[in-house]
Scaffold this active site. Structure first.
Site, short mmCIF file in Angstrom:
data_model
loop_
_atom_site.label_atom_id
_atom_site.label_comp_id
_atom_site.label_asym_id
_atom_site.label_seq_id
_atom_site.Cartn_x
_atom_site.Cartn_y
_atom_site.Cartn_z
N ASP A 322 0.79 2.69 5.63
CA ASP A 322 0.93 3.26 4.27
C ASP A 322 -0.45 3.38 3.64
OD1 ASP A 322 1.97 4.16 1.86
OD2 ASP A 322 2.43 2.15 1.12
N CYS A 362 0.72 9.66 1.09
CA CYS A 362 0.95 9.85 -0.36
C CYS A 362 0.03 10.93 -0.92
CB CYS A 362 0.82 8.53 -1.11
SG CYS A 362 -0.80 7.79 -0.99
N1 SAH Z 1 1.88 -0.45 1.07
C1 SAH Z 1 1.47 -0.85 -0.25
C2 SAH Z 1 0.60 0.19 -0.93
C3 SAH Z 1 -0.64 0.59 -0.17
S1 SAH Z 1 -1.91 1.22 -1.18
C4 SAH Z 1 2.71 -1.22 -1.09
O1 SAH Z 1 3.84 -0.99 -0.65
O2 SAH Z 1 2.54 -1.71 -2.20
C5 SAH Z 1 -3.22 1.43 -0.10
C6 SAH Z 1 -3.98 0.16 0.27
O3 SAH Z 1 -4.89 0.49 1.33
C7 SAH Z 1 -4.84 -0.47 -0.81
O4 SAH Z 1 -4.45 -1.81 -1.01
C8 SAH Z 1 -6.29 -0.43 -0.27
O5 SAH Z 1 -7.02 -1.61 -0.56
C9 SAH Z 1 -6.04 -0.33 1.21
N2 SAH Z 1 -7.09 0.31 2.03
C10 SAH Z 1 -7.81 1.44 1.75
N3 SAH Z 1 -8.58 1.76 2.82
C11 SAH Z 1 -8.34 0.84 3.79
C12 SAH Z 1 -8.81 0.66 5.12
N4 SAH Z 1 -9.67 1.51 5.69
N5 SAH Z 1 -8.32 -0.39 5.83
C13 SAH Z 1 -7.43 -1.26 5.30
N6 SAH Z 1 -6.95 -1.13 4.03
C14 SAH Z 1 -7.40 -0.09 3.29
#
Ligand code: SAH
Length: 420
Positions: A322, A362
Site C-alpha cells: 500500500d 492511491c
Molecule cells: N497502509 C497504511 C497507509 C500507507 S501510507 C494504512 O492502512 O494506514 C504510505 C506509507 O508509506 C507511509 O507511512 C510512508 O512513511 C511509507 N513509505 C513511503 N515510502 C516508503 C518506502 N520507500 N519504503 C517504505 N515505506 C515507505
C-alpha cells in the site's frame, strides 16, 4: 463574475465534471474580490451551465458547485436573446450548510458507523470533497471530534460557515484543522493547522471495526489516519489465519493489526518512517498483539528485493503493498507506473506459492485499468500465474462523483499467486 468557455469545452461541465482547467476558459468578466469567488459559467454560445468558484492562481480555474438544472430547456436555449428570463443561479452559505448536512446524513445511513460490540466503529470520513459535491472540503470524524481540511481558495472563503455548520450538525467535542496539503500551495494559500474549537485530548484513540488505533491529528499523515482502507483491512483479516504476513508501507499498522487479530502466525510491518513505527508499536499494544506484530524500519523496495525468491521456500504467504501516491499529476503517470511495476515485481517474486497479495495504488492519475495492466506486466515478468480474487476501492464514506474519475484514487486487487 462570469466565465465564458471555449468552443467544445462545455460537455464535461454539463455532465457534472467539477473541474474547469485554464485551457477551457475563453473569458473572465467581473473578477474583483478574491473573497467573492462565485462565478456563473457559460458556454461559448452564452448558454448558462452552472455555478462554481474561481481561482486565477490554480490551473483548475473553476470548481463547479451546481450544474444548471435549466440547461437544455427551451428558456436556456434562448439565453442569447433573453438572459434575464432565467431564474437566478447562486450558491449561498445556506446551500453549503445543507450540502454538509446531506453528506453527514448519508454517513448515518451507510452502515459504516456502528455500535455493535464486534465491529464497533466510531470514526470515518464525513465529507469527501468532490465526491460529496463540496470540492476542496474534507471532514473526518475522530470519535466525538472532527478534523477538517480545506484544500482550495474557494472553500477558504467559507471557512467560518464551515465551522459553524460542523458545530451545528455534529456538535463535536473538538474541531481540529489540518489544511497543510500541497494543493493549498498550488491554490496560492498558506498552510493552516491547529485547534479551532473545543479540546483535543493529548492522546486520541479511535475504534474501527472493533480495532483500536491511536490517531495523531497534529503530526500524522492525511488528517491523521487512512479511513479509506477500512473495509479492505477487514477483508484482510479473513485471509490472515496461520499465514506469515508482510505489510509493506505499513504506516500506523492498519493492515498489520488486522492480520494479527485474524490469527496470522507472524507479521512484519515495513515502513521507512520511524514515527510510523512508533505509532504502529503503540497500536499493537493497544490491541494486545505486540508478540505477533513486529516493525521493521526499512525501504520497502530494498526489503522485498533481499528476500529469497518465493519458489525457493520464502516464508511470506500474505503480502500487502500500500505505497504512498506515486503520481501527483497526470504528467507523472509513466514514472508512477514504473514504480508500481517495480514494487509489485519484487513482491510477486518474494511470495510463496499459493500466496496472497493485497496490492494498492492511491494515485488518482493512475486509473483502475492501467493499474491492472501494470500488475499484469509484473506477473508476466515474475513468471507467476495470478488469479484476481477481489477488486477493491475505498469505502462508502468516500463516495465518488461518477463524472469525476480522478476522485476514484484508491484501487486495489487481491491476488492469489503461484508459479506457472
Ligand atoms: N497502509 C497504511 C497507509 C500507507 S501510507 C494504512 O492502512 O494506514 C504510505 C506509507 O508509506 C507511509 O507511512 C510512508 O512513511 C511509507 N513509505 C513511503 N515510502 C516508503 C518506502 N520507500 N519504503 C517504505 N515505506 C515507505
Amino acid at each position: 463574475m462570469n466565465i465564458r468557455l471555449k468552443p467544445g469545452k462545455d460537455k464535461p461541465v454539463r455532465n457534472g465534471h467539477p473541474w474547469i482547467f485554464s485551457g477551457a476558459v475563453a473569458k473572465v468578466e467581473g473578477y474583483v474580490d478574491p473573497c467573492d469567488r462565485l462565478c456563473t459559467v457559460y458556454s461559448v454560445d452564452g448558454e448558462r451551465l452552472g455555478v462554481g468558484y474561481y481561482n486565477d492562481k490554480s490551473t483548475i480555474r473553476v470548481r463547479m458547485l451546481s450544474v444548471d438544472t435549466v440547461v437544455n430547456t427551451a428558456v436556456n436555449k434562448n439565453v442569447n436573446t433573453n438572459r434575464s428570463a432565467l431564474p437566478p443561479l447562486t450558491f449561498t452559505v445556506k446551500d453549503l450548510h445543507s450540502r454538509i448536512r446531506q453528506s453527514i446524513d448519508t454517513r448515518k445511513r451507510n452502515g459504516v458507523l456502528t455500535a455493535n460490540a464486534v465491529d464497533y466503529t466510531d470514526s470515518c470520513r464525513l465529507v469527501n470533497s468532490e465526491g460529496d459535491f463540496l470540492p476542496g472540503l474534507i471532514v473526518d470524524k475522530y470519535g466525538s471530534g472532527v478534523c477538517m481540511q480545506i484544500g482550495t481558495a474557494g472553500m477558504e472563503c467559507w471557512r467560518g460557515a464551515i465551522v459553524e455548520a460542523l458545530s451545528d450538525i455534529v456538535n463535536p467535542t473538538f474541531i481540529y484543522e489540518r489544511s497543510d496539503t500541497a494543493s493549498r500551495e498550488r491554490e496560492g494559500l498558506p498552510s493552516s493547522e491547529g485547534l479551532i474549537a473545543g479540546t483535543l485530548p493529548e492522546t486520541l484513540a479511535i475504534t474501527e471495526n472493533g480495532v483500536k488505533y491511536k490517531a495523531d491529528l497534529r503530526a500524522g499523515q492525511k488528517t491523521g489516519f487512512f479511513f479509506d482502507q477500512r473495509e479492505n483491512r477487514a477483508l484482510l483479516r479473513r485471509y490472515a489465519a496461520g499465514r506469515n504476513v508482510c505489510d509493506c508501507f505499513s504506516y500506523s499498522g492498519g493492515f498489520t493489526i488486522n492480520a494479527a487479530l485474524g490469527g496470522a502466525a507472524t507479521v512484519v510491518a515495513v515502513d521507512s518512517s520511524e514515527e510510523a513505527g512508533a505509532c504502529l508499536s503503540e497500536n499493537a499494544r493497544l490491541n494486545d498483539v505486540s508478540d505477533i506484530a513486529k516493525f521493521q524500519k526499512s525501504d520497502a523496495f530494498a526489503f522485498l528485493r533481499q528476500l529469497p525468491p518465493g519458489c525457493d521456500g520464502s516464508s511470506i504467504d500474505l503480502l500487502i503493498l500500500d505505497p504512498p501516491k506515486f503520481a501527483n499529476h497526470p504528467s507523472e503517470v509513466d514514472r508512477a507506473a514504473r514504480g508500481y511495476k517495480e514494487i509489485n515485481l519484487a513482491g510477486l517474486r518474494a511470495l510463496a506459492p499459493g500466496g496472497i497479495l493485497f496490492t494498492f495504488s492511491c494515485s488518482g492519475a493512475v486509473d483502475p485499468y492501467l493499474f491492472r495492466q501494470i500488475i499484469f506486466g509484473a506477473a508476466a515478468d515474475a513468471r507467476r500465474a495470478v488469479q484476481i480474487l477481489h477488486v477493491l476501492t475505498a469505502g462508502p464514506d468516500h463516495p465518488i462523483n461518477i463524472a469525476h474519475r480522478e476522485g476514484e484514487y484508491l484501487k486495489g486487487l487481491v491476488l492469489r499467486v503461484q508459479s506457472f
